[in-house]
Scaffold this active site. Structure first.
Site, PDB file in Angstrom:
ATOM      1  CG  ASN A   9       1.999  -4.234  -4.391  1.00  0.00           C
ATOM      2  OD1 ASN A   9       2.958  -3.479  -4.258  1.00  0.00           O
ATOM      3  ND2 ASN A   9       0.876  -3.874  -5.011  1.00  0.00           N
ATOM      4  CE  LYS A  11      -1.223  -2.292  -2.513  1.00  0.00           C
ATOM      5  NZ  LYS A  11      -2.633  -2.058  -2.507  1.00  0.00           N
ATOM      6  CG  HIS A  94      -1.346  -2.310  -8.384  1.00  0.00           C
ATOM      7  ND1 HIS A  94      -2.178  -1.380  -7.812  1.00  0.00           N
ATOM      8  CD2 HIS A  94      -1.386  -3.399  -7.586  1.00  0.00           C
ATOM      9  CE1 HIS A  94      -2.690  -1.886  -6.698  1.00  0.00           C
ATOM     10  NE2 HIS A  94      -2.225  -3.112  -6.541  1.00  0.00           N
ATOM     11  CD  GLU A  96      -2.835   0.691  -4.805  1.00  0.00           C
ATOM     12  OE1 GLU A  96      -1.596   0.614  -4.732  1.00  0.00           O
ATOM     13  OE2 GLU A  96      -3.604   0.073  -4.037  1.00  0.00           O
ATOM     14  CD  GLU A 166      -4.022  -6.887  -7.243  1.00  0.00           C
ATOM     15  OE1 GLU A 166      -3.627  -7.376  -6.187  1.00  0.00           O
ATOM     16  OE2 GLU A 166      -3.676  -5.769  -7.637  1.00  0.00           O
ATOM     17  N   GLY A 172      -7.409  -3.105  -0.725  1.00  0.00           N
ATOM     18  CA  GLY A 172      -7.235  -2.249   0.446  1.00  0.00           C
ATOM     19  C   GLY A 172      -8.536  -1.891   1.151  1.00  0.00           C
ATOM     20  CB  SER A 212      -9.225  -7.414   1.021  1.00  0.00           C
ATOM     21  OG  SER A 212      -9.324  -6.007   0.915  1.00  0.00           O
TER      22      SER A 212
HETATM   23  P1  PGA Z   1      -4.489  -5.388  -0.515  1.00  0.00           P
HETATM   24  O1  PGA Z   1      -3.726  -4.968  -1.854  1.00  0.00           O
HETATM   25  O2  PGA Z   1      -4.074  -6.810  -0.201  1.00  0.00           O
HETATM   26  O3  PGA Z   1      -4.009  -4.414   0.532  1.00  0.00           O
HETATM   27  O4  PGA Z   1      -5.945  -5.283  -0.789  1.00  0.00           O
HETATM   28  C1  PGA Z   1      -3.541  -5.905  -2.902  1.00  0.00           C
HETATM   29  C2  PGA Z   1      -2.846  -5.241  -4.055  1.00  0.00           C
HETATM   30  O5  PGA Z   1      -3.129  -4.060  -4.305  1.00  0.00           O
HETATM   31  O6  PGA Z   1      -2.019  -5.846  -4.734  1.00  0.00           O
END
Ligand code: PGA
Length: 259
Positions: A9, A11, A94, A96, A166, A172, A212
């Site tokens: 992803n 982003k 997601h 976010e 998640e 993140g 992460s």
């Molecule tokens: P990250 O993001 O691996 O940077 O923690 C995962 C995601 O949001 O899908």
């Protein structure tokens, strides 16, 4: 044995030049037969990435969609538009999007239906915040998110569905869930699928862990019985790190084959 699926992803990252550098590096690396690999660039790079992926085994996905097919919805992108670009996957719900753009469980449900209707494989994200985990509400939150997303789906719809667990506190932050925490929630999700549909249907659904995931922790998460892959954010922007996660997923496949 469910086939492992590792999805990147990206982003809101990657200009066309950056996307090209990353994909050019990725396509030069071997993709194990046992692993399905997907990249989800920003909308602006999808068609360029589609051309660069031609002839490779890496699949293409988007990070979101809108549920209507076409019309006066300024700024939105529909499922048929994604199919037109060569996307086969789409991330939905997601955290976010839920946090910054106000997406609700109801929206996630509509988007999921639109993705399925267009023939896309949806990657539906669920997960609890830190406050919810600390208040012992993790399973309740996951259950609500799943109930809303899955109501009205048929067992046949499940064959294309991918769920990504998640935990919001792990995204993140560099603070991934422990293998025990991940397996507990993944098993809860699978049992929930079994109760709503059938054990057979539940066994067929891939459940990714996200939050992460990196080259160092991927193996410990991917060897868990109900973790079928990873949704990778930050580490998917570096070809070496992403490749290392794909390799960890391959070892999972080999371990299971030997049993
Ligand atoms: P990250 O993001 O691996 O940077 O923690 C995962 C995601 O949001 O899908």
């Amino acid at each position: 044995m469910r086939r492992s699926i590792i999805a990147g992803n990206w982003k809101m990252n990657a200009t066309l030049r950056e996307a090209e550098a990353l994909v050019t590096a990725l396509v030069q690396r071997p993709i194990p037969e046992t692993v399905e690999v997907v990249v989800c660039p920003p909308f602006t790079a999808i068609s360029h990435v589609a051309r660069l992926l031609a002839g490779s085994r890496i699949g293409l996905g988007a990070q979101d969609l809108f549920w209507e097919s076409a019309g006066a919805f300024t700024g939105e992108i529909s499922a048929p538009m994604l199919v037109d670009l060569g996307c086969r996957y789409v991330i939905i719900g997601h955290s976010e999007r839920r946090t910054y753009f106000g997406e609700t469980n109801e929206w996630v449900s509509r988007k999921l239906r639109a993705a399925l209707a267009a023939g896309l494989a949806p990657i539906v994200c669920v997960g609890e915040t830190l406050a919810q985990r600390e208040a012992n509400q993790t399973m309740e939150i996951i259950d609500q998110q799943l109930t809303s997303a899955l109501t009205g789906l048929s067992a046949a719809d499940l064959s294309r569905l991918i769920i990504a667990y998640e935990p919001v506190w792990a995204i993140g932050t560099g603070k991934n869930a422990t293998p025990e925490q991940a397996q507990e929630v993944h098993l809860f999700i699978r049992n929930g699928l079994s109760q709503r549909f059938s054990q057979q249907a539940a066994e067929s659904v891939r459940i990714q862990y996200g939050g992460s995931v990196n080259a160092a922790n991927a193996a410990s998460l991917l060897q868990l019985p109900d973790v079928d892959g990873a949704l990778v954010g930050g580490a998917s922007l570096k070809a070496d790190a992403f490749q290392a996660i794909v390799q960890a997923a391959q070892r999972r496949g080999q371990g299971a084959a030997l049993k």
